[in-house]
Design a protein around this motif. Structure first.
Motif, mmCIF file in Angstrom:
data_model
loop_
_atom_site.group_PDB
_atom_site.id
_atom_site.type_symbol
_atom_site.label_atom_id
_atom_site.label_comp_id
_atom_site.label_asym_id
_atom_site.label_seq_id
_atom_site.Cartn_x
_atom_site.Cartn_y
_atom_site.Cartn_z
ATOM 1 N N GLN A 1 0.827 -1.208 0.000
ATOM 2 C CA GLN A 1 0.000 0.000 0.000
ATOM 3 C C GLN A 1 0.862 1.259 0.000
ATOM 4 O OE1 GLN A 1 -3.646 -0.422 0.163
ATOM 5 N NE2 GLN A 1 -3.242 1.501 -0.880
ATOM 6 N N SER B 1 1.372 3.811 -3.308
ATOM 7 C CA SER B 1 0.829 5.161 -3.121
ATOM 8 C C SER B 1 1.784 6.221 -3.651
ATOM 9 C CB SER B 1 0.551 5.413 -1.632
ATOM 10 O OG SER B 1 1.767 5.471 -0.897
ATOM 11 N N GLU C 1 -7.963 4.840 -7.546
ATOM 12 C CA GLU C 1 -8.691 3.738 -6.923
ATOM 13 C C GLU C 1 -7.791 2.526 -6.743
ATOM 14 O OE1 GLU C 1 -12.874 1.248 -7.446
ATOM 15 O OE2 GLU C 1 -12.412 2.916 -8.780
ATOM 16 N N SER D 1 -4.388 2.466 -6.611
ATOM 17 C CA SER D 1 -3.278 2.701 -5.686
ATOM 18 C C SER D 1 -3.734 2.708 -4.231
ATOM 19 C CB SER D 1 -2.572 4.018 -6.008
ATOM 20 O OG SER D 1 -3.437 5.119 -5.850
ATOM 21 N N THR D 2 -4.986 3.118 -3.981
ATOM 22 C CA THR D 2 -5.474 3.127 -2.602
ATOM 23 C C THR D 2 -6.105 1.790 -2.193
ATOM 24 O OG1 THR D 2 -7.560 4.108 -3.357
ATOM 25 C CG2 THR D 2 -5.869 5.619 -2.539
ATOM 26 N N ASN D 3 -6.305 0.913 -3.176
ATOM 27 C CA ASN D 3 -6.873 -0.418 -2.888
ATOM 28 C C ASN D 3 -6.059 -1.491 -3.611
ATOM 29 O OD1 ASN D 3 -9.600 0.379 -1.510
ATOM 30 N ND2 ASN D 3 -9.502 1.624 -3.352
ATOM 31 N N ASP E 1 -4.446 -4.013 -2.698
ATOM 32 C CA ASP E 1 -4.663 -5.409 -2.294
ATOM 33 C C ASP E 1 -5.850 -6.046 -3.012
ATOM 34 O OD1 ASP E 1 -2.524 -5.328 -0.604
ATOM 35 O OD2 ASP E 1 -3.696 -4.849 1.187
ATOM 36 N N GLU E 2 -6.742 -5.217 -3.546
ATOM 37 C CA GLU E 2 -7.920 -5.759 -4.224
ATOM 38 C C GLU E 2 -7.604 -6.242 -5.641
ATOM 39 O OE1 GLU E 2 -11.366 -3.353 -4.211
ATOM 40 O OE2 GLU E 2 -11.357 -2.997 -2.044
ATOM 41 N N LYS F 1 -6.338 -11.911 -8.870
ATOM 42 C CA LYS F 1 -7.246 -10.801 -8.558
ATOM 43 C C LYS F 1 -7.493 -9.888 -9.763
ATOM 44 C CE LYS F 1 -6.183 -10.605 -3.611
ATOM 45 N NZ LYS F 1 -5.827 -9.723 -2.472
ATOM 46 N N LYS G 1 -10.964 -8.208 -10.662
ATOM 47 C CA LYS G 1 -11.427 -6.987 -9.998
ATOM 48 C C LYS G 1 -10.952 -5.743 -10.746
ATOM 49 C CE LYS G 1 -11.957 -8.963 -5.400
ATOM 50 N NZ LYS G 1 -11.645 -8.879 -3.966
#
Length: 409
Positions: A81, A85, A149, A151-153, A155-156, A289, A292
Motif C-alpha cells: 500500500q 501510493s 482507486e 493505488s489506494t486499494n 490489495d484488491e 485478482k 477486480k
C-alpha cells in the motif's frame, strides 16, 4: 614404535608425510566447492527418482525458499500500500498520453464500425472526429480516477505474495541468484576455510599416521576433515550474530558483519529481478485478482460512454436499441482491456523510479534484528545443511582412502 623409529620413518618417507596436510587442505577445499555447487545445481532432478539422483538443494526447495523470502519481504521490508501510493495518477496519465489516445481512437472506431457500420460510414469526417475527440477528452480523467482507486486499494487487484512466489518458483535460476549473488563472499569463505581447517587437521593426521601406520587413519581423517570443516564454515557465516571480542580480537558472523553491503545487493536484486514493474503489471493483468481490475475498467468505460450519450444518442437512436447499447458498452470495455498490456508498458520507466523498491528494501533491511536479517540467507542452509555436511564427509573419506592406496602402493 619408539621415537627414533618414528623419526627414522618420517625421514625415509618425508615426501609422503609432507603431503598429508596439503592433501587434507585440498580435501577441505574440494568438499566445500562440491557442497556449494550441489546447493545450486542441477536446476532439475537428474537421475532416477526418488532416490538415485540429485537436484540442487535450492532448486529442489524453490517454493519453500520463495515462500520464506516473500514472507520476509512483505512482513518486514515492503508495504504494498505504501509503495504503490508513490505513483502519481496525474504523472501516470502524462506518461501514458500518447499510447492512451491512440488506444482511444482505435477502440472508438472499432466499436462504431462493429455496431453502426452504415451510420459510421455516412458520418462526415468532422462528425467522426468530434465523437472521437469527446471520448479522448474524457480518457485521461478516467485513467487518473482508476489509478487513484487502484493505488489506494492495491490489495484488491494485486496479490503481492502470489506474484513474488510464482515468479521465483517459475524461474529456479532466479531463486538461486537471489542467494548466490548476495552471499558470494560467504561462499568464497566456505571454500577457503576448507583449506585452512583441512591443513590443521592434516597436521594431526601426520602425527596419527606416524604413530600408528593404521590404513583406516586416512579415510577416517578425510571423513572428519570434510565433516568438521563443512560444519564449522556454515556456523561461522552466521555466528556470532553480534560482534564479540577478547583483548584485541573481534569477530562476528560474516553475513551479519556485511549488513550494509548485503542490504544494498539484496535490494538491487529484488528491484531488478523480482518486484519489477513488468512483473507487477503481469500479475495485475493475469493474476488471481485481475478480475477486480477488469471490473473497475468496465465500469469506468461504460460510465464514460453514458456520459457521452447526449452526443451519441442522436446519431444512433435509429440503429441502436437499449439491449444493443448495453452490448456496445461491454464490447468497448473489452477492447479497452485488450489494449491495456501494450499501453501500460509506456509507464515502466516512470513507475520503476517512483516505486523506488531498491532503496526502500535496502533501508528497511538495515533496521532488521540480527535474527530477522539472518532469515534472508539462513533458509538456504538450515533444513538441508546436513546433506551438504554429509556429502563433504563422504567425499573426504573417499579421498582419504585414495590417499592410503597411494601411500601403500
Amino acid at each position: 614404535m619408539n621415537v627414533s623409529a618414528i623419526l627414522d620413518d618420517i625421514g625415509r618417507h618425508w615426501h609422503v608425510y609432507i603431503t598429508m596436510p596439503f592433501i587434507a587442505a585440498l580435501i577441505g577445499y574440494l568438499t566445500k566447492r562440491v557442497a556449494i555447487e550441489m546447493m545450486f545445481k542441477p536446476l532439475e532432478f537428474v537421475g532416477v527418482k526418488p532416490i538415485f539422483g540429485w537436484q540442487g538443494v535450492i532448486p529442489a526447495n524453490s517454493r519453500r525458499m520463495a515462500t520464506t523470502a516473500v514472507d520476509l519481504l512483505t512482513r518486514n521490508l515492503v508495504d504494498p500500500q505504501e509503495i504503490f501510493s508513490r505513483l502519481d495518477p496525474e504523472e501516470m496519465v502524462k506518461e501514458l498520453e500518447e499510447p492512451l489516445l491512440k488506444a482511444v481512437d482505435d477502440v472508438t472506431r472499432e466499436v462504431m464500425e462493429q455496431f453502426q457500420p452504415r451510420l459510421w460510414e455516412l458520418m462526415p469526417v468532422r462528425a467522426q472526429q468530434l465523437l472521437i475527440d469527446r471520448v479522448r477528452a474524457q480518457a485521461p480523467k478516467v485513467v487518473a480516477r482508476l489509478m487513484r482507486e487502484v493505488s489506494t486499494n492495491i490489495d484488491e487487484v494485486l496479490d503481492v505474495d502470489d506474484m513474488l512466489i510464482e515468479a521465483m518458483v517459475r524461474d529456479k535460476a532466479l531463486t538461486c541468484r537471489l542467494i548466490k549473488e548476495v552471499a558470494t563472499p560467504e561462499f568464497k569463505f566456505i571454500a577457503r576455510s576448507g583449506i585452512y581447517f583441512g591443513f590443521v587437521i592434516g597436521l594431526v593426521q601426520f602425527v596419527a599416521w606416524a604413530l600408528t601406520k593404521e590404513p583406516l587413519i586416512m579415510p577416517i581423517f578425510g571423513f572428519f576433515t570434510g565433516l568438521i570443516t563443512d560444519w564449522l564454515a556454515l556456523k561461522m557465516i552466521f555466528y556470532p550474530r553480534a560482534q564479540r571480542g577478547f583483548l584485541f580480537f573481534h569477530w562476528q558472523g560474516m553475513f551479519q558483519k556485511r549488513r550494509k553491503e548485503v542490504a544494498r545487493d539484496y535490494g538491487t536484486l529484488i528491484a531488478d529481478e523480482v518486484l519489477t514493474v513488468r512483473n507487477v503489471m503481469e500479475a495485475v493483468l493475469t493474476g488471481p485478482k485481475s478480475d477486480k481490475l477488469f471490473t473497475m475498467i468496465q465500469r469506468e468505460v461504460q460510465r464514460t460512454i453514458d456520459a457521452q450519450a447526449s452526443l451519441v444518442k442522436p446519431l444512433v437512436a435509429l440503429t441502436v436499441g437499449g439491449r444493443q447499447y448495453q452490448e456496445m458498452k461491454k464490447t468497448a470495455a473489452a477492447k479497452a482491456i485488450e489494449y491495456l498490456p501494450e499501453t501500460v508498458k509506456h509507464v515502466e520507466s516512470y513507475a520503476t523510479n517512483a516505486l523506488d523498491v531498491r532503496n526502500t528494501i535496502s533501508e528497511k533491511m538495515q533496521q532488521l534484528t540480527p535474527i530477522e536479517f539472518e532469515g534472508i540467507l539462513r533458509p538456504a542452509f538450515k533444513q538441508d545443511e546436513w546433506k551438504l555436511i554429509a556429502v563433504g564427509a563422504i567425499i573426504g573419506g573417499l579421498v582419504g582412502e585414495l590417499q592410503v592406496l597411494l601411500l601403500l602402493h
